[in-house]
Design a protein around this motif. Structure first.
Motif, mmCIF file in Angstrom:
data_model
loop_
_atom_site.group_PDB
_atom_site.id
_atom_site.type_symbol
_atom_site.label_atom_id
_atom_site.label_comp_id
_atom_site.label_asym_id
_atom_site.label_seq_id
_atom_site.Cartn_x
_atom_site.Cartn_y
_atom_site.Cartn_z
ATOM 1 N N ARG A 188 39.535 46.503 38.084
ATOM 2 C CA ARG A 188 40.302 45.278 37.968
ATOM 3 C C ARG A 188 41.573 45.424 38.822
ATOM 4 O O ARG A 188 42.061 46.535 39.046
ATOM 5 C CB ARG A 188 40.704 45.005 36.515
ATOM 6 N N CYS A 229 49.587 42.524 34.133
ATOM 7 C CA CYS A 229 48.561 41.499 34.315
ATOM 8 C C CYS A 229 47.379 42.085 35.074
ATOM 9 O O CYS A 229 47.558 42.922 35.963
ATOM 10 C CB CYS A 229 49.126 40.319 35.101
ATOM 11 N N GLU A 277 43.151 41.074 36.538
ATOM 12 C CA GLU A 277 42.120 40.064 36.735
ATOM 13 C C GLU A 277 40.923 40.689 37.429
ATOM 14 O O GLU A 277 41.025 41.753 38.049
ATOM 15 C CB GLU A 277 42.657 38.901 37.560
ATOM 16 N N LYS A 279 38.300 36.328 35.248
ATOM 17 C CA LYS A 279 39.051 36.334 33.990
ATOM 18 C C LYS A 279 40.410 36.980 34.201
ATOM 19 O O LYS A 279 40.533 38.004 34.861
ATOM 20 C CB LYS A 279 38.263 37.105 32.926
ATOM 21 N N PHE A 280 41.435 36.391 33.621
ATOM 22 C CA PHE A 280 42.808 36.871 33.739
ATOM 23 C C PHE A 280 43.285 37.338 32.364
ATOM 24 O O PHE A 280 43.073 36.668 31.363
ATOM 25 C CB PHE A 280 43.712 35.755 34.258
#
Length: 237
Positions: free
Chosen positions: A47, A57, A59, A68-69
């Motif tokens: 990711r 964060c 994604e 998808k975050f």
């Protein structure tokens, strides 16, 4: 151990010793890198991670349909654990020792439940940057999940009780510690000084292991008078 480094004239400082180190790391993490994320089900997957205003964060990589975050507020993190000790990590076997020393877990609370975010970096530099930056951002000191096992820390003769304790607590193999101590003592004798003058960053290049384990070695050798702080005057032997 990087034996060639011992023969060089040590530079005044390294990237690890610069005043702007943390600022540089946070800028690097804001841009983001790819990390291997381990989950409670399925296989580990890559990711893209980045740090945004004290929020981690991540994604799915580009090309994924409907990526998808996800995010984790670092204010919820209460531990930064080095190595592969979480139940999630225990699902997958460590392929090499190097994989183990590139892995870490963020322990956090989610809806009053204890969870972990379990990650593996691709290089020592990325591992160090992420652990230092995240630890700084959540105000938590990184630590190993368990001490180095005695069976892994073989050949501990020649170490006093404190040295052995430092090695095991910080995952430093006693053989490596003794080799570094020996080389520094021999260099000090050859230069007719009582102690060598090295920063933690310089010792990092000598030891050829991550800055966290290197710092533990440096602190102990400084306590024993084998190393001096850079900038101090050499003391004739």
């Amino acid at each position: 151990i990087n034996a060639e480094y011992m023969g060089l004239r040590f530079k005044p400082s390294t990237v690890y010793d610069t005043p702007s180190l943390m600022q540089d790391i946070l800028g690097f993490l804001a841009a983001g890198t790819t990390l291997l994320k381990h989950g409670r089900v399925g296989r580990p997957h890559y990711r893209h991670f980045r740090l945004v205003n004290d929020t981690l964060c991540w994604e799915e990589l580009h090309g994924m349909p409907r990526p998808k975050f996800s995010q984790l507020a670092l204010s919820n993190v209460h531990q930064v654990v080095l190595g592969r000790y979480s139940p999630v990590f225990q699902r997958t076997e460590t392929e090499t020792e190097n994989d183990f020393y590139l892995s870490f877990s963020l322990h956090y609370l989610k809806k009053q439940q204890r969870r972990t975010l379990d990650l593996t970096a691709d290089s020592d530099a990325e591992f160090e940057a992420w652990v230092m930056g995240l630890s700084h951002s959540c105000s938590r000191m990184p630590h190993w999940g368990r001490p180095l096992g005695l069976e892994q820390g073989a050949n501990s003769s020649g170490l006093d009780a404190r040295e052995l304790s430092v090695c095991l607590a910080n995952h430093v193999h006693p053989r490596l510690y003794k080799e570094i101590r020996k080389q520094l003592q021999e260099q000090a004798k050859a230069r007719r000084v009582r102690a060598m003058m090295l920063s933690k960053g310089e010792l990092r290049y000598l030891s050829n292991i991550d800055i966290f384990r290197t710092s533990a070695i440096w602190e102990e050798l400084h306590r024993k008078g084998v190393l001096q702080e850079p900038g101090q005057t050499y003391v004739p032997s």
